[in-house]
Design a protein around this motif. Structure first.
Motif, PDB file in Angstrom:
ATOM      1  N   SER A  54       0.852  -1.198   0.000  1.00  0.00           N
ATOM      2  CA  SER A  54       0.000   0.000   0.000  1.00  0.00           C
ATOM      3  C   SER A  54       0.883   1.241   0.000  1.00  0.00           C
ATOM      4  O   SER A  54       2.012   1.217   0.491  1.00  0.00           O
TER       5      SER A  54
ATOM      6  N   ALA B 287       0.257   3.556   1.817  1.00  0.00           N
ATOM      7  CA  ALA B 287       0.256   3.947   3.235  1.00  0.00           C
ATOM      8  C   ALA B 287       1.616   3.672   3.879  1.00  0.00           C
ATOM      9  O   ALA B 287       1.989   4.322   4.860  1.00  0.00           O
TER      10      ALA B 287
ATOM     11  N   ALA C 282      -4.497  -4.363   7.436  1.00  0.00           N
ATOM     12  CA  ALA C 282      -4.687  -4.683   6.009  1.00  0.00           C
ATOM     13  C   ALA C 282      -4.529  -3.451   5.104  1.00  0.00           C
ATOM     14  O   ALA C 282      -4.967  -2.369   5.482  1.00  0.00           O
TER      15      ALA C 282
ATOM     16  N   ASP D 278     -12.666  -7.841  14.699  1.00  0.00           N
ATOM     17  CA  ASP D 278     -12.972  -6.438  15.010  1.00  0.00           C
ATOM     18  C   ASP D 278     -12.173  -6.022  16.246  1.00  0.00           C
ATOM     19  O   ASP D 278     -12.280  -6.674  17.298  1.00  0.00           O
TER      20      ASP D 278
ATOM     21  N   MET E  35      -6.390   2.612  11.639  1.00  0.00           N
ATOM     22  CA  MET E  35      -7.796   2.236  11.448  1.00  0.00           C
ATOM     23  C   MET E  35      -8.626   3.447  11.036  1.00  0.00           C
ATOM     24  O   MET E  35      -8.441   4.551  11.543  1.00  0.00           O
TER      25      MET E  35
ATOM     26  N   LYS F  13      -4.282   7.376  13.491  1.00  0.00           N
ATOM     27  CA  LYS F  13      -4.913   8.256  12.500  1.00  0.00           C
ATOM     28  C   LYS F  13      -6.108   8.958  13.140  1.00  0.00           C
ATOM     29  O   LYS F  13      -6.925   8.330  13.806  1.00  0.00           O
TER      30      LYS F  13
HETATM   31  C1  SAM Z   1      -6.153   2.631   5.807  1.00  0.00           C
HETATM   32  S1  SAM Z   1      -6.356   0.942   6.093  1.00  0.00           S
HETATM   33  C2  SAM Z   1      -4.826   0.479   6.801  1.00  0.00           C
HETATM   34  C3  SAM Z   1      -3.675   0.440   5.852  1.00  0.00           C
HETATM   35  C4  SAM Z   1      -2.437  -0.172   6.466  1.00  0.00           C
HETATM   36  N1  SAM Z   1      -1.861   0.688   7.479  1.00  0.00           N
HETATM   37  C5  SAM Z   1      -1.373  -0.449   5.441  1.00  0.00           C
HETATM   38  O1  SAM Z   1      -0.298   0.155   5.504  1.00  0.00           O
HETATM   39  O2  SAM Z   1      -1.578  -1.277   4.568  1.00  0.00           O
HETATM   40  C6  SAM Z   1      -7.452   0.937   7.462  1.00  0.00           C
HETATM   41  C7  SAM Z   1      -7.843  -0.449   7.919  1.00  0.00           C
HETATM   42  O3  SAM Z   1      -8.519  -0.336   9.187  1.00  0.00           O
HETATM   43  C8  SAM Z   1      -9.394  -1.442   9.265  1.00  0.00           C
HETATM   44  N2  SAM Z   1     -10.359  -1.270  10.351  1.00  0.00           N
HETATM   45  C9  SAM Z   1     -11.307  -0.306  10.472  1.00  0.00           C
HETATM   46  N3  SAM Z   1     -12.048  -0.505  11.581  1.00  0.00           N
HETATM   47  C10 SAM Z   1     -11.542  -1.617  12.182  1.00  0.00           C
HETATM   48  C11 SAM Z   1     -11.890  -2.331  13.361  1.00  0.00           C
HETATM   49  N4  SAM Z   1     -12.902  -1.952  14.144  1.00  0.00           N
HETATM   50  N5  SAM Z   1     -11.166  -3.428  13.684  1.00  0.00           N
HETATM   51  C12 SAM Z   1     -10.135  -3.829  12.890  1.00  0.00           C
HETATM   52  N6  SAM Z   1      -9.770  -3.190  11.761  1.00  0.00           N
HETATM   53  C13 SAM Z   1     -10.460  -2.097  11.403  1.00  0.00           C
HETATM   54  C14 SAM Z   1     -10.016  -1.481   7.880  1.00  0.00           C
HETATM   55  O4  SAM Z   1     -10.589  -2.739   7.611  1.00  0.00           O
HETATM   56  C15 SAM Z   1      -8.832  -1.148   6.981  1.00  0.00           C
HETATM   57  O5  SAM Z   1      -8.243  -2.304   6.448  1.00  0.00           O
END
Ligand code: SAM
Length: 238
Positions: A44, A46, A72, A109, A135, A174
């Motif tokens: 990513s 990111a 992810a 979660d 997240m 974030k």
């Molecule tokens: C911007 S992405 C992260 C990218 C990651 N830092 C990378 O470098 O690849 C944000 C992630 O937060 C996860 N997310 C959001 N709410 C969440 C929760 N309650 N529990 C676990 N994961 C969560 C989403 O599914 C998403 O995959």
């Protein structure tokens, strides 16, 4: 970072594809960070946000155990793995994440009551040096609701951080435009010696995301001591 090589690519609107999807695709194709991530084997763009935050704040210096909330597709953990090949890393996400060498990945979660214990067990260390949260709550388009949902994740991450960090450790998360709200900053300052906000260059200018960086964890607060009005700091992880 600017430009990228080659001419700007245009994407024609295909039948059945929304204008917004076409714009997203065009932006991805022309984004220098997307190109760089592809060339350097990151999953990513990111990954460069964490790299830049690390360059500015030294977040990954000497880390031995790291928790990645919202792992992810895995860019941040890849960065940690490359910077600290021996570090223990545990990550969690609602979505599936392809395996990364030496990283324990949970698909669940983070707001689930069982998540903190599951993460602690997956990490396989008594304490972490860094808890990082990228997240983002799924937006519903109602700014107040979106803000509250994201802040709930940041707060839950902070609580978890204060339970797993070793003294001196750091929490990076974030947050949305305007940064962490006053109550959250006050709470972070109770637990960390420095609290700062940053928007790394890799974070898109039109995105409302920022990061809050809390460093120098003071140690776990002992609730009983607080109630009794004694010194609240108890170094549980010397
Ligand atoms: C911007 S992405 C992260 C990218 C990651 N830092 C990378 O470098 O690849 C944000 C992630 O937060 C996860 N997310 C959001 N709410 C969440 C929760 N309650 N529990 C676990 N994961 C969560 C989403 O599914 C998403 O995959």
């Amino acid at each position: 970072m600017s430009g990228g090589s080659g001419p700007r690519q245009r994407v024609k609107t295909a039948k059945g594809r929304k204008v917004s999807s076409t714009r997203w695709l065009e932006r991805q194709l022309n984004d220098p960070y997307v190109k760089k991530a592809k060339a350097e084997g990151y999953r990513s763009r990111a990954a460069y946000k964490l790299t830049e935050l690390d360059q500015k704040f030294g977040l990954l210096k000497g880390v031995k155990a790291v928790v990645d909330l919202g792992i992810a597709p895995g860019g941040w953990s890849q960065v940690v793995r490359r910077r600290s090949p021996a570090a223990k890393i545990a990550g969690i996400d609602l979505l599936p994440t392809d395996p990364i060498d030496g990283v324990a990945i949970l698909q669940m979660d983070f707001m689930d009551d069982a998540a903190p214990d599951a993460l602690r067990e997956a990490l396989g260390a008594d304490a972490a040096d860094l808890v990082m949260s990228d997240m983002a709550a799924n937006t519903v388009g109602h700014p107040q609701t979106d803000h509250l949902r994201t802040m709930a994740l940041v707060e839950a991450g902070m609580l978890f951080a204060t339970e797993i960090l070793r003294p001196g450790g750091a929490y990076v998360a974030k947050v949305l435009a305007g940064g962490a709200d006053n109550n959250l900053v006050a709470e972070l300052k109770r637990h960390f010696t420095t609290v700062k906000h940053a928007k790394p260059p890799a974070s898109r200018k039109d995105s409302s995301e920022w990061y809050v960086i809390a460093q120098g964890f003071k140690g776990r607060l002992r609730r009983e001591a607080l109630k009794a009005g004694q010194s609240p700091f108890c170094m549980l992880h010397p």
